[in-house]
Design an enzyme around this catalytic site. Structure first.
Site, mmCIF file in Angstrom:
data_model
loop_
_atom_site.group_PDB
_atom_site.id
_atom_site.type_symbol
_atom_site.label_atom_id
_atom_site.label_comp_id
_atom_site.label_asym_id
_atom_site.label_seq_id
_atom_site.Cartn_x
_atom_site.Cartn_y
_atom_site.Cartn_z
ATOM 1 N N HIS A 15 -3.439 -1.508 0.734
ATOM 2 C CA HIS A 15 -3.808 -1.612 -0.617
ATOM 3 C C HIS A 15 -3.222 -3.151 -0.942
ATOM 4 O O HIS A 15 -2.935 -4.075 -0.245
ATOM 5 C CB HIS A 15 -2.994 -0.639 -1.219
ATOM 6 C CG HIS A 15 -1.669 -0.359 -1.029
ATOM 7 N ND1 HIS A 15 -0.433 -1.534 -1.165
ATOM 8 C CD2 HIS A 15 -0.825 0.538 -0.422
ATOM 9 C CE1 HIS A 15 0.627 -1.007 -0.964
ATOM 10 N NE2 HIS A 15 0.543 0.160 -0.367
ATOM 11 N N HIS A 37 0.142 -4.945 0.277
ATOM 12 C CA HIS A 37 0.050 -5.462 1.767
ATOM 13 C C HIS A 37 -0.653 -6.666 1.490
ATOM 14 O O HIS A 37 -0.214 -7.577 2.384
ATOM 15 C CB HIS A 37 -0.641 -4.429 2.730
ATOM 16 C CG HIS A 37 -0.183 -3.056 2.725
ATOM 17 N ND1 HIS A 37 -0.995 -2.033 2.351
ATOM 18 C CD2 HIS A 37 0.911 -2.501 3.132
ATOM 19 C CE1 HIS A 37 -0.142 -0.870 2.749
ATOM 20 N NE2 HIS A 37 0.917 -1.150 3.263
ATOM 21 N N CYS A 72 14.319 10.180 6.049
ATOM 22 C CA CYS A 72 12.832 10.066 5.568
ATOM 23 C C CYS A 72 12.011 9.679 6.264
ATOM 24 O O CYS A 72 11.985 8.859 6.964
ATOM 25 C CB CYS A 72 13.131 9.029 4.333
ATOM 26 S SG CYS A 72 11.154 8.752 3.456
ATOM 27 N N CYS A 80 10.208 6.494 5.302
ATOM 28 C CA CYS A 80 10.800 5.190 5.388
ATOM 29 C C CYS A 80 10.967 5.120 6.987
ATOM 30 O O CYS A 80 11.316 3.896 7.486
ATOM 31 C CB CYS A 80 12.003 5.192 4.865
ATOM 32 S SG CYS A 80 11.856 4.784 3.017
ATOM 33 N N CYS A 127 14.043 11.047 -1.328
ATOM 34 C CA CYS A 127 13.940 9.311 -0.870
ATOM 35 C C CYS A 127 13.855 8.758 -2.219
ATOM 36 O O CYS A 127 12.925 9.052 -2.971
ATOM 37 C CB CYS A 127 13.061 9.328 0.217
ATOM 38 S SG CYS A 127 12.812 7.576 0.351
ATOM 39 N N HIS A 137 10.221 6.908 -1.692
ATOM 40 C CA HIS A 137 8.786 7.757 -1.716
ATOM 41 C C HIS A 137 9.089 8.793 -2.698
ATOM 42 O O HIS A 137 7.915 9.440 -2.832
ATOM 43 C CB HIS A 137 8.783 8.372 -0.233
ATOM 44 C CG HIS A 137 8.206 7.109 0.602
ATOM 45 N ND1 HIS A 137 9.243 6.565 1.563
ATOM 46 C CD2 HIS A 137 7.175 6.626 1.068
ATOM 47 C CE1 HIS A 137 8.708 5.572 2.155
ATOM 48 N NE2 HIS A 137 7.480 5.653 2.003
ATOM 49 N N LYS A 179 5.584 1.548 -8.424
ATOM 50 C CA LYS A 179 5.237 0.936 -7.168
ATOM 51 C C LYS A 179 3.817 1.222 -6.556
ATOM 52 O O LYS A 179 3.643 2.277 -6.586
ATOM 53 C CB LYS A 179 6.420 1.081 -5.871
ATOM 54 C CG LYS A 179 5.971 0.186 -4.773
ATOM 55 C CD LYS A 179 7.040 0.746 -3.584
ATOM 56 C CE LYS A 179 6.609 0.202 -2.245
ATOM 57 N NZ LYS A 179 7.360 0.762 -1.251
ATOM 58 N N LYS A 192 0.056 4.178 -1.583
ATOM 59 C CA LYS A 192 -0.756 5.537 -1.497
ATOM 60 C C LYS A 192 -0.066 6.866 -2.083
ATOM 61 O O LYS A 192 -0.629 7.419 -2.512
ATOM 62 C CB LYS A 192 -1.055 5.509 -0.105
ATOM 63 C CG LYS A 192 -2.187 4.668 0.586
ATOM 64 C CD LYS A 192 -3.490 4.500 -0.244
ATOM 65 C CE LYS A 192 -4.198 3.321 0.284
ATOM 66 N NZ LYS A 192 -5.740 3.383 -0.298
#
Length: 538
Positions: free
Chosen positions: A28, A31, A137, A140, A162, A165, A313, A316
């Site tokens: 996405h 990245h 997690c 992570c 987490c 996430h 943030k 996905k």
């Protein structure tokens, strides 16, 4: 990308890395942001004439990959192969990423060296066997400290989440092998103090220093509850912790354990570009692993901020993932590469909006830069038949443009090449674009053209030469950021027959006035930044 012919030989490569990205899904904007930044940085250093090595790749082991593959009814390797060949590599090609290598952690050249590295640490007594229980997690691939966890609400009420996430952690208990990370806390602190620029930005450095000062716990470097990973060489019931495996890509891709000459000429990295959520792995665990192995440490770890959509943030899991192609299909690849580095201060969080992108595209790219190129080419063709005239009547106004160029080159080179401050570097270049636009407005060549005297023609020639020579410099300076449009401008100016390929132009020579010779054939090519179509609807 092949190195250009003017690189400095016999020196260590300027070695830049992105994180190797997890292939549990397609890439996405987040990245792509880091990868484009690394590409611009390395292209800039290539245009300095330096030997450069740019590495990216994919992280393909771990529990998250295994679960994603299971959910899609394929093996982990099949899942990774599909994502890499159909999503990751095609996107980097689409975005004109000129990486020198693409490492996959499932490749034998990597896995064999990882086993050797870990075996060496075991033989040196840096690893021991123990047990561990704690919150983990999967997203992570990391054990979390209790103090880091968030209290769940709504559907997650009563659970611990987490902080990255926002998903419940799992309590894991297993027998593991541990790296003696705790013994490296003081050595790391001493290193940070001796190398204050090692972690950037300053806020990231402070976070890491404070974290290490609180004391480090030993690092679990193996997992025994699943088998998708590199086997621990002395105990095949365990696989090596995915982060130990992943971090070693920076060494294995550079020839660690397989090509000593290449390793010596490349390693360590001068710059690791990372997202701030994986900063500790790169600024704490990675240097400690290198210390334990007696290897040199990286030059800098630079943490970029998060791209935010609606304050969240971009990822996905947060449903804010946007495909880069959604933007490049509308704005073009070069504008995409330019926008995020121009609009957001690298190292800080930044919000993306379609409206902001559209406004900046129209104002700065289309109106300021693209229109300048079109106007100059049109006037050279109209008044001089497309042949660049010589400047024989230059004065104070032209001297101010030359000084403005020298200032822009120095500022941009310092910002991008040294400080990794893309925004300031791009702004310095566009300040020069604005200066040249102002110069043309003030000099009014369309009015000067009405004077058919020898003095009038000489003055018109000087104005248009000054503008075209300025565009020559802009093409060089913006080539690392926008290679396609820069090449179009280079071609329009007729520069290559006289000066050679655009990629071979040196940053330190860009301010040398008069490089574009009189007599060059200037053509009016395609519009560099076409007018935007209406915003597509969802």
């Amino acid at each position: 990308m092949a190195a250009n012919g003017n690189e400095k030989q016999g020196t260590k490569a300027y070695y830049v890395t992105t994180p190797i990205y997890y292939v549990n899904d397609a890439p996405h904007l987040g990245h792509a942001y880091t990868t484009v930044a690394g590409d611009v940085l390395t292209r800039w250093h290539r245009q300095r004439g330096e030997k450069v090595w740019y590495l990216t790749g994919t992280d393909e082991h771990g529990q998250k990959i295994m679960r994603t593959a299971d959910a899609n009814g394929v093996s982990p390797q099949e899942w990774c192969d599909k994502l890499v060949t159909q999503a990751w590599k095609p996107l980097w090609e689409h975005l004109e990423i000129a990486n020198d290598d693409f490492i996959r952690t499932t490749e034998k050249r990597h896995t064999d060296r990882v086993r050797e590295f870990v075996q060496d640490l075991w033989d040196k007594g840096e690893i021991y066997k123990g047990g561990y229980e704690g919150p983990y997690c999967v997203g992570c691939e990391e054990y979390k400290l209790p103090g880091e966890l968030l209290d769940g609400e709504g559907e997650y009420a009563g659970e611990k989440l987490c902080p990255v996430h926002k998903k419940p952690v799992e309590i894991l208990k297993e027998e593991n092998y541990f790296f003696k990370l705790s013994e490296y806390a003081q050595r790391l602190l001493d290193f940070y103090e001796a190398n204050p620029g090692f972690i950037q930005p300053e806020s990231a450095r402070n976070e890491v220093v404070n974290f290490v000062r609180q004391g480090l716990t030993d690092l679990s470097i193996s997992r025994s509850t699943f088998d998708w990973g590199v086997k621990v060489p002395w105990d095949d019931k365990h696989v090596i912790y995915v982060w130990v495996d992943a971090l070693l890509n920076y060494a294995t891709a550079a020839g660690y354990g397989s090509d000593q000459a290449r390793f010596d000429a490349t390693f360590p990295a001068d710059v690791h570009l990372v997202g701030k959520d994986i900063l500790r792995f790169h600024a704490v665990i990675w240097p400690a692993m290198l210390m334990a192995q007696g290897l040199p440490l990286p030059g800098r770890v630079v943490a970029n901020g998060w791209l935010l959509v609606g304050g969240e943030k971009m990822s996905k899991s947060n449903l804010t993932g946007i495909k880069p192609q959604d933007l490049t299909s509308h704005f073009g690849v070069d504008a995409y590469r330019w926008y995020f580095l121009r609009a957001i201060s690298f190292g800080q969080d930044g919000s993306f909006s379609w409206e902001d992108f559209s406004a900046r595209y129209t104002s700065e790219l289309a109106n300021d830069y693209g229109n300048l190129a079109s106007r100059v080419a049109a006037m050279v063709n109209k008044y001089f038949g497309g042949e660049l005239p010589a400047a024989t009547a230059s004065g104070e106004a032209e001297q101010a443009v030359r000084e403005g160029l020298a200032k822009a080159v120095a500022a941009a080179d310092r910002a991008i090449g040294e400080e990794i401050d893309f925004q300031s570097g791009i702004l310095a270049i566009f300040d020069f674009v604005k200066q040249v636009n102002g110069y043309i407005t003030e000099q009014e060549p369309w009015k000067v053209a009405k004077d058919d005297s020898e003095e009038g023609r000489a003055r018109l020639a000087s104005i248009l030469y000054t503008a075209a020579e300025s565009l020559r410099a802009m093409a060089v300076l913006l080539n690392p950021v926008m290679p396609d449009t820069s090449q179009k401008l280079w071609d329009s100016l007729g520069a290559e027959p006289h000066l050679g390929p655009l990629a071979a132009q040196r940053i330190d020579e860009t301010a040398d006035w008069g490089r574009l010779p009189a007599g060059a054939t200037v053509t009016k090519g395609a519009v560099l930044f076409p007018r935007l179509e209406e915003q597509p609807t969802a």
